[in-house]
Motif scaffolding. Structure first.
Motif, PDB file in Angstrom:
ATOM      1  N   ILE A 100       0.861  -1.179   0.000  1.00 51.46           N
ATOM      2  CA  ILE A 100       0.000   0.000   0.000  1.00 51.46           C
ATOM      3  C   ILE A 100       0.898   1.230   0.000  1.00 51.46           C
ATOM      4  CG2 ILE A 100      -1.860   1.212   1.187  1.00 51.46           C
ATOM      5  CD1 ILE A 100      -2.493  -1.509   2.567  1.00 51.46           C
ATOM      6  N   VAL A 101       1.195   1.710  -1.183  1.00 53.69           N
ATOM      7  CA  VAL A 101       2.038   2.886  -1.381  1.00 53.69           C
ATOM      8  C   VAL A 101       1.325   3.769  -2.402  1.00 53.69           C
ATOM      9  CG1 VAL A 101       4.259   3.730  -2.215  1.00 53.69           C
ATOM     10  CG2 VAL A 101       4.161   1.621  -0.885  1.00 53.69           C
ATOM     11  N   PRO A 102       1.070   5.024  -2.060  1.00 54.66           N
ATOM     12  CA  PRO A 102       0.359   5.873  -3.028  1.00 54.66           C
ATOM     13  C   PRO A 102       1.241   6.188  -4.230  1.00 54.66           C
ATOM     14  CG  PRO A 102       1.099   7.175  -1.169  1.00 54.66           C
ATOM     15  CD  PRO A 102       1.404   5.743  -0.832  1.00 54.66           C
ATOM     16  N   PRO A 103       0.712   6.009  -5.421  1.00 52.18           N
ATOM     17  CA  PRO A 103       1.476   6.389  -6.614  1.00 52.18           C
ATOM     18  C   PRO A 103       1.675   7.898  -6.643  1.00 52.18           C
ATOM     19  CG  PRO A 103      -0.412   5.015  -7.183  1.00 52.18           C
ATOM     20  CD  PRO A 103      -0.564   5.401  -5.758  1.00 52.18           C
ATOM     21  N   ARG A 104       2.751   8.329  -7.233  1.00 52.90           N
ATOM     22  CA  ARG A 104       3.015   9.773  -7.339  1.00 52.90           C
ATOM     23  C   ARG A 104       1.967  10.421  -8.232  1.00 52.90           C
ATOM     24  NH1 ARG A 104       9.319  10.274  -6.480  1.00 52.90           N
ATOM     25  NH2 ARG A 104       9.585   8.303  -5.435  1.00 52.90           N
ATOM     26  N   SER A 105       1.836  11.710  -8.121  1.00 55.45           N
ATOM     27  CA  SER A 105       0.784  12.420  -8.867  1.00 55.45           C
ATOM     28  C   SER A 105       0.965  12.315 -10.377  1.00 55.45           C
ATOM     29  CB  SER A 105       0.741  13.889  -8.451  1.00 55.45           C
ATOM     30  OG  SER A 105       1.989  14.505  -8.698  1.00 55.45           O
ATOM     31  N   ASN A 106       2.207  12.118 -10.840  1.00 56.91           N
ATOM     32  CA  ASN A 106       2.456  12.007 -12.279  1.00 56.91           C
ATOM     33  C   ASN A 106       2.652  10.555 -12.724  1.00 56.91           C
ATOM     34  OD1 ASN A 106       4.890  11.560 -11.060  1.00 56.91           O
ATOM     35  ND2 ASN A 106       6.059  12.984 -12.336  1.00 56.91           N
ATOM     36  N   ALA A 107       2.224   9.607 -11.903  1.00 55.84           N
ATOM     37  CA  ALA A 107       2.404   8.186 -12.208  1.00 55.84           C
ATOM     38  C   ALA A 107       1.543   7.768 -13.403  1.00 55.84           C
ATOM     39  CB  ALA A 107       2.045   7.343 -10.998  1.00 55.84           C
ATOM     40  N   VAL A 108       2.083   6.860 -14.195  1.00 56.92           N
ATOM     41  CA  VAL A 108       1.349   6.312 -15.335  1.00 56.92           C
ATOM     42  C   VAL A 108       1.267   4.799 -15.172  1.00 56.92           C
ATOM     43  CG1 VAL A 108       1.988   8.157 -16.929  1.00 56.92           C
ATOM     44  CG2 VAL A 108       3.460   6.182 -16.716  1.00 56.92           C
ATOM     45  N   PRO A 109       0.211   4.184 -15.696  1.00 50.05           N
ATOM     46  CA  PRO A 109       0.091   2.726 -15.594  1.00 50.05           C
ATOM     47  C   PRO A 109       1.219   2.020 -16.341  1.00 50.05           C
ATOM     48  CG  PRO A 109      -2.000   3.721 -16.235  1.00 50.05           C
ATOM     49  CD  PRO A 109      -0.964   4.796 -16.305  1.00 50.05           C
ATOM     50  N   SER A 110       1.471   0.786 -15.938  1.00 50.78           N
ATOM     51  CA  SER A 110       2.514   0.001 -16.599  1.00 50.78           C
ATOM     52  C   SER A 110       2.041  -0.395 -17.996  1.00 50.78           C
ATOM     53  CB  SER A 110       2.833  -1.249 -15.772  1.00 50.78           C
ATOM     54  OG  SER A 110       1.729  -2.129 -15.779  1.00 50.78           O
ATOM     55  N   GLU A 111       2.964  -0.914 -18.794  1.00 49.42           N
ATOM     56  CA  GLU A 111       2.630  -1.324 -20.161  1.00 49.42           C
ATOM     57  C   GLU A 111       1.672  -2.506 -20.175  1.00 49.42           C
ATOM     58  OE1 GLU A 111       6.294  -2.006 -22.174  1.00 49.42           O
ATOM     59  OE2 GLU A 111       6.946   0.078 -21.989  1.00 49.42           O
ATOM     60  N   THR A 112       1.671  -3.294 -19.092  1.00 53.09           N
ATOM     61  CA  THR A 112       0.800  -4.471 -19.022  1.00 53.09           C
ATOM     62  C   THR A 112      -0.452  -4.208 -18.190  1.00 53.09           C
ATOM     63  OG1 THR A 112       1.979  -5.308 -17.087  1.00 53.09           O
ATOM     64  CG2 THR A 112       2.776  -6.025 -19.273  1.00 53.09           C
ATOM     65  N   ALA A 113      -0.805  -2.941 -17.981  1.00 51.99           N
ATOM     66  CA  ALA A 113      -1.948  -2.601 -17.127  1.00 51.99           C
ATOM     67  C   ALA A 113      -3.260  -3.188 -17.636  1.00 51.99           C
ATOM     68  CB  ALA A 113      -2.070  -1.090 -16.999  1.00 51.99           C
ATOM     69  N   GLU A 114      -3.413  -3.284 -18.944  1.00 51.96           N
ATOM     70  CA  GLU A 114      -4.658  -3.819 -19.513  1.00 51.96           C
ATOM     71  C   GLU A 114      -4.732  -5.338 -19.401  1.00 51.96           C
ATOM     72  OE1 GLU A 114      -7.242  -2.080 -20.710  1.00 51.96           O
ATOM     73  OE2 GLU A 114      -6.212  -0.230 -20.164  1.00 51.96           O
ATOM     74  N   THR A 115      -3.610  -6.026 -19.612  1.00 49.18           N
ATOM     75  CA  THR A 115      -3.625  -7.490 -19.638  1.00 49.18           C
ATOM     76  C   THR A 115      -3.266  -8.123 -18.294  1.00 49.18           C
ATOM     77  OG1 THR A 115      -1.338  -7.485 -20.420  1.00 49.18           O
ATOM     78  CG2 THR A 115      -3.077  -7.581 -22.089  1.00 49.18           C
ATOM     79  N   ALA A 116      -2.252  -7.596 -17.631  1.00 47.35           N
ATOM     80  CA  ALA A 116      -1.807  -8.149 -16.346  1.00 47.35           C
ATOM     81  C   ALA A 116      -1.461  -6.996 -15.400  1.00 47.35           C
ATOM     82  CB  ALA A 116      -0.605  -9.060 -16.543  1.00 47.35           C
ATOM     83  N   PRO A 117      -2.493  -6.366 -14.806  1.00 48.10           N
ATOM     84  CA  PRO A 117      -2.234  -5.197 -13.970  1.00 48.10           C
ATOM     85  C   PRO A 117      -1.448  -5.560 -12.706  1.00 48.10           C
ATOM     86  CG  PRO A 117      -4.542  -5.820 -13.833  1.00 48.10           C
ATOM     87  CD  PRO A 117      -3.914  -6.702 -14.872  1.00 48.10           C
ATOM     88  N   THR A 118      -0.543  -4.671 -12.337  1.00 47.30           N
ATOM     89  CA  THR A 118       0.226  -4.840 -11.103  1.00 47.30           C
ATOM     90  C   THR A 118      -0.565  -4.223  -9.948  1.00 47.30           C
ATOM     91  OG1 THR A 118       1.341  -2.719 -11.359  1.00 47.30           O
ATOM     92  CG2 THR A 118       2.397  -4.640 -12.394  1.00 47.30           C
ATOM     93  N   ARG A 119      -0.073  -4.423  -8.727  1.00 42.04           N
ATOM     94  CA  ARG A 119      -0.710  -3.818  -7.555  1.00 42.04           C
ATOM     95  C   ARG A 119      -0.751  -2.289  -7.712  1.00 42.04           C
ATOM     96  NH1 ARG A 119      -4.118  -5.020  -3.856  1.00 42.04           N
ATOM     97  NH2 ARG A 119      -3.121  -7.010  -3.595  1.00 42.04           N
ATOM     98  N   ARG A 120       0.323  -1.739  -8.234  1.00 41.91           N
ATOM     99  CA  ARG A 120       0.390  -0.290  -8.448  1.00 41.91           C
ATOM    100  C   ARG A 120      -0.661   0.151  -9.474  1.00 41.91           C
ATOM    101  NH1 ARG A 120       3.563   3.307 -11.668  1.00 41.91           N
ATOM    102  NH2 ARG A 120       4.091   5.196 -10.510  1.00 41.91           N
ATOM    103  N   ASP A 121      -0.857  -0.646 -10.523  1.00 40.37           N
ATOM    104  CA  ASP A 121      -1.886  -0.328 -11.517  1.00 40.37           C
ATOM    105  C   ASP A 121      -3.274  -0.307 -10.878  1.00 40.37           C
ATOM    106  OD1 ASP A 121      -0.051  -0.101 -13.594  1.00 40.37           O
ATOM    107  OD2 ASP A 121      -0.186  -2.244 -14.093  1.00 40.37           O
TER     108      ASP A 121
END
Length: 196
Positions: A100-121
């Motif tokens: 549980i870590v807040p993403p930074r305000s300018n964070a972008v999803p990973s390249e695999t966010a659509e197919t295999a999202p990470t915890r951060r995604d």
């Protein structure tokens, strides 16, 4: 265990501080960074590391995790820990742990966010859909205030400075301070009850 992690600065005191106070001369201020891990359920400091002030907070996650016995259910820290290395260090040692870590305000999803999202995604998606405050409440991020309270307790009871001059003695001073704070906590911890 629900682990809460944060860091703070401790200045180095000694003869130089006296000279500044007496003569008003300026000198380079030096300080060390204290990284601590707190058990959210008990309030005990379960891991501590002392580094120079130029060390990145995220780089100390692995050493802190290595000092903890037993499994970790969750790892909570502030935005300074929003790094791939932090997620990797937690996953390598405690694969089932929730980060549980807040993403930074300018964070972008990973390249695999659509197919295999990470915890951060998942965090990014929840913040985009419901807002940061709702994410904090739903994820349990607000429990991080407990580690801030322990840092405040450290500075009230132990102080804002290290008295030792060598690295080994400073590490010993920190270990003793952790033991003192944990013993004080064992003597009595307030029990809070919400009145409706």
């Amino acid at each position: 265990m629900h682990l809460l992690v944060d860091s703070t600065g401790l200045k180095l005191s000694g003869a130089g501080e006296w000279l500044v106070e007496k003569h008003g001369t300026s000198r380079r201020r030096s300080w060390r960074k204290l990284h601590i891990g707190v058990d959210a359920d008990t309030g005990r400091v379960v891991a501590a590391a002392l580094t120079t002030n130029d060390v990145d907070d995220g780089s100390q996650v692995a050493p802190l995790l290595d000092r903890i016995d037993g499994p970790i259910a969750s790892f909570t820290a502030d935005g300074a820990y929003d790094q791939d290395g932090v997620y990797g260090a937690v996953a390598a040692r405690h694969p089932e742990a929730t980060v549980i870590v807040p993403p930074r305000s300018n964070a972008v999803p990973s390249e695999t966010a659509e197919t295999a999202p990470t915890r951060r995604d998942w965090h990014l998606q929840a913040i985009a859909e419901h807002g940061r405050m709702s994410w904090q409440k739903a994820s349990g991020y607000n429990w991080r205030a407990l580690v801030e309270a322990d840092i405040g307790r450290w500075k009230r009871v132990i102080g804002h400075a290290l008295r030792s001059q060598t690295d080994k003695r400073q590490a010993t001073e920190v270990a003793l301070a952790v033991d003192v704070l944990n013993r004080m906590l064992a003597l009595g911890r307030p029990s809070y009850v919400r009145i409706v």
